[in-house]
Design a protein around this motif. Structure first.
Motif, PDB file in Angstrom:
ATOM      1  N   ALA A   9       0.825  -1.209   0.000  1.00  0.00           N
ATOM      2  CA  ALA A   9       0.000   0.000   0.000  1.00  0.00           C
ATOM      3  C   ALA A   9       0.861   1.261   0.000  1.00  0.00           C
ATOM      4  O   ALA A   9       0.424   2.315  -0.478  1.00  0.00           O
ATOM      5  CB  ALA A   9      -0.920  -0.011   1.211  1.00  0.00           C
ATOM      6  N   ALA A  10       2.084   1.148   0.504  1.00  0.00           N
ATOM      7  CA  ALA A  10       2.983   2.304   0.511  1.00  0.00           C
ATOM      8  C   ALA A  10       3.516   2.614  -0.882  1.00  0.00           C
ATOM      9  O   ALA A  10       3.960   3.738  -1.144  1.00  0.00           O
ATOM     10  CB  ALA A  10       4.147   2.053   1.473  1.00  0.00           C
ATOM     11  N   ASP A  11       3.479   1.636  -1.791  1.00  0.00           N
ATOM     12  CA  ASP A  11       3.990   1.819  -3.155  1.00  0.00           C
ATOM     13  C   ASP A  11       2.932   2.276  -4.144  1.00  0.00           C
ATOM     14  O   ASP A  11       3.262   2.780  -5.217  1.00  0.00           O
ATOM     15  CB  ASP A  11       4.577   0.501  -3.691  1.00  0.00           C
ATOM     16  CG  ASP A  11       5.665  -0.072  -2.804  1.00  0.00           C
ATOM     17  OD1 ASP A  11       6.472   0.716  -2.271  1.00  0.00           O
ATOM     18  OD2 ASP A  11       5.693  -1.311  -2.640  1.00  0.00           O
ATOM     19  N   ILE A  12       1.674   2.064  -3.802  1.00  0.00           N
ATOM     20  CA  ILE A  12       0.590   2.171  -4.789  1.00  0.00           C
ATOM     21  C   ILE A  12      -0.440   3.226  -4.385  1.00  0.00           C
ATOM     22  O   ILE A  12      -0.794   3.360  -3.211  1.00  0.00           O
ATOM     23  CB  ILE A  12      -0.121   0.803  -4.938  1.00  0.00           C
ATOM     24  CG1 ILE A  12       0.856  -0.251  -5.462  1.00  0.00           C
ATOM     25  CG2 ILE A  12      -1.328   0.896  -5.852  1.00  0.00           C
ATOM     26  CD1 ILE A  12       1.382   0.010  -6.844  1.00  0.00           C
ATOM     27  N   PHE A  17      -5.673  -9.832  -7.506  1.00  0.00           N
ATOM     28  CA  PHE A  17      -6.728  -8.864  -7.807  1.00  0.00           C
ATOM     29  C   PHE A  17      -6.946  -7.982  -6.586  1.00  0.00           C
ATOM     30  O   PHE A  17      -6.532  -8.335  -5.466  1.00  0.00           O
ATOM     31  CB  PHE A  17      -8.026  -9.599  -8.178  1.00  0.00           C
ATOM     32  CG  PHE A  17      -8.473 -10.605  -7.143  1.00  0.00           C
ATOM     33  CD1 PHE A  17      -9.294 -10.230  -6.087  1.00  0.00           C
ATOM     34  CD2 PHE A  17      -8.034 -11.924  -7.211  1.00  0.00           C
ATOM     35  CE1 PHE A  17      -9.702 -11.154  -5.134  1.00  0.00           C
ATOM     36  CE2 PHE A  17      -8.432 -12.862  -6.257  1.00  0.00           C
ATOM     37  CZ  PHE A  17      -9.265 -12.475  -5.215  1.00  0.00           C
ATOM     38  N   PRO A  18      -7.594  -6.839  -6.762  1.00  0.00           N
ATOM     39  CA  PRO A  18      -7.871  -5.987  -5.605  1.00  0.00           C
ATOM     40  C   PRO A  18      -8.961  -6.613  -4.733  1.00  0.00           C
ATOM     41  O   PRO A  18      -9.993  -7.073  -5.243  1.00  0.00           O
ATOM     42  CB  PRO A  18      -8.342  -4.675  -6.233  1.00  0.00           C
ATOM     43  CG  PRO A  18      -8.842  -5.059  -7.587  1.00  0.00           C
ATOM     44  CD  PRO A  18      -8.014  -6.220  -8.035  1.00  0.00           C
ATOM     45  N   SER A  71     -13.244   0.312   0.373  1.00  0.00           N
ATOM     46  CA  SER A  71     -11.896  -0.111   0.774  1.00  0.00           C
ATOM     47  C   SER A  71     -11.306  -1.103  -0.230  1.00  0.00           C
ATOM     48  O   SER A  71     -12.016  -1.918  -0.806  1.00  0.00           O
ATOM     49  CB  SER A  71     -11.918  -0.731   2.171  1.00  0.00           C
ATOM     50  OG  SER A  71     -12.637  -1.950   2.146  1.00  0.00           O
ATOM     51  N   VAL A  72      -9.997  -1.005  -0.399  1.00  0.00           N
ATOM     52  CA  VAL A  72      -9.243  -1.920  -1.257  1.00  0.00           C
ATOM     53  C   VAL A  72      -7.993  -2.358  -0.492  1.00  0.00           C
ATOM     54  O   VAL A  72      -7.312  -1.530   0.125  1.00  0.00           O
ATOM     55  CB  VAL A  72      -8.823  -1.246  -2.581  1.00  0.00           C
ATOM     56  CG1 VAL A  72      -7.872  -2.143  -3.371  1.00  0.00           C
ATOM     57  CG2 VAL A  72     -10.044  -0.913  -3.425  1.00  0.00           C
ATOM     58  N   ASP A 107      -0.877  -7.788   1.494  1.00  0.00           N
ATOM     59  CA  ASP A 107      -0.728  -6.621   2.374  1.00  0.00           C
ATOM     60  C   ASP A 107      -2.092  -6.277   2.961  1.00  0.00           C
ATOM     61  O   ASP A 107      -3.013  -5.898   2.240  1.00  0.00           O
ATOM     62  CB  ASP A 107      -0.184  -5.430   1.577  1.00  0.00           C
ATOM     63  CG  ASP A 107       0.090  -4.220   2.465  1.00  0.00           C
ATOM     64  OD1 ASP A 107      -0.178  -4.286   3.684  1.00  0.00           O
ATOM     65  OD2 ASP A 107       0.587  -3.207   1.934  1.00  0.00           O
ATOM     66  N   PRO A 108      -2.264  -6.401   4.284  1.00  0.00           N
ATOM     67  CA  PRO A 108      -3.577  -6.161   4.889  1.00  0.00           C
ATOM     68  C   PRO A 108      -3.927  -4.687   5.062  1.00  0.00           C
ATOM     69  O   PRO A 108      -5.032  -4.348   5.517  1.00  0.00           O
ATOM     70  CB  PRO A 108      -3.450  -6.847   6.257  1.00  0.00           C
ATOM     71  CG  PRO A 108      -1.995  -6.766   6.583  1.00  0.00           C
ATOM     72  CD  PRO A 108      -1.275  -6.862   5.270  1.00  0.00           C
ATOM     73  N   THR A 109      -3.010  -3.798   4.678  1.00  0.00           N
ATOM     74  CA  THR A 109      -3.274  -2.368   4.840  1.00  0.00           C
ATOM     75  C   THR A 109      -4.475  -1.949   3.996  1.00  0.00           C
ATOM     76  O   THR A 109      -4.545  -2.242   2.802  1.00  0.00           O
ATOM     77  CB  THR A 109      -2.049  -1.538   4.409  1.00  0.00           C
ATOM     78  OG1 THR A 109      -0.903  -1.984   5.149  1.00  0.00           O
ATOM     79  CG2 THR A 109      -2.265  -0.065   4.678  1.00  0.00           C
TER      80      THR A 109
END
Length: 226
Positions: free
Chosen positions: A93-96, A128-129, A183-184, A189-191
């Motif tokens: 999530a920090a990258d996207i 997938f998201p 939410s996605v 990654d559970p973030t």
């Protein structure tokens, strides 16, 4: 006496001339004999070159050295590419950054999710998201298997990937609810990533009809048609 001497002299001269002529002829023959070997040498050299070409040609084209190099190069290239995709770290999530936009016109039944790599390094975007449209509905939207790409999706810095999200059938008889944000989460990654629904009033969504596609470098007709 003088005439005899002169005749003798003339005979001597004639004999000398004859000897010289014979010598010249012999030299000519020797010269021809000497000229013959180079012709044979040249032919031999040509034959040797042909043999060398016959021997060397296939060896250069299919010999163990070059074949091995070509095979090693091909294998190495394939392995390197495969290792590059599998060794690339998964996106977090920090990258996207994930955004949503409406697809086509009303009724708006589908959204296009865009995941952009905002980091400075490449990352792999698997699966997938995982989408949850409503707080009251805690189940992830089911994924459509036919939309899965054949190869892993690797995003370089700044590159996007896409996923189609069906939110309703567009009918008035559905249990649609207004959604202003959803939410996605990314695979692995559970973030939770909060995504704002497009439009000033958001979207109408029915979780019972919702479907989501896999992340792909581009949307594809057919595979992403659901």
């Amino acid at each position: 006496m003088t005439a005899l001497f002169t005749r003798s002299t003339m005979l001597a001269v004639a004999g000398t001339a004859l000897a010289l002529s014979l010598t010249a002829c012999q030299s000519g023959k020797d010269g021809n004999a000497t000229a013959t070997p180079p012709t044979s040498v040249t032919a031999t050299a040509t034959d040797d070159a042909s043999e060398a070409a016959t021997t060397t040609g296939p060896a250069d084209a299919t010999g163990p050295g070059k074949s091995s190099e070509a095979a090693d190069s091909g294998t190495s290239g394939g392995s390197t590419g495969q290792q590059a995709s599998t060794s690339t770290p998964a996106c977090t999530a920090a990258d996207i950054t994930v955004t949503a936009a409406k697809q086509d016109g009303p009724p708006y039944t589908h959204l296009v999710l865009t995941a952009k790599n905002t980091s400075t390094h490449s990352c792999r975007l698997p699966g997938f998201p995982h989408v949850q449209l409503l707080e009251s509905h805690k189940q992830d939207v089911p994924a459509v298997a036919k939309s899965k790409p054949a190869a892993p999706v690797v995003l370089t810095a700044g590159a996007p990937a896409y996923a189609l999200l069906k939110v309703s059938n567009g009918g008035t008889d559905e249990d649609n609810e207004p959604v202003s944000a959803f939410s996605v989460t990314l695979e692995g990654d559970p973030t939770v990533i909060a995504v704002t629904a497009p439009g000033p009033d958001g979207i109408a969504a029915d979780p019972a009809q919702a479907l989501v596609g896999y992340w792909t470098p581009e949307l594809r007709n057919g595979a992403d048609d659901f």
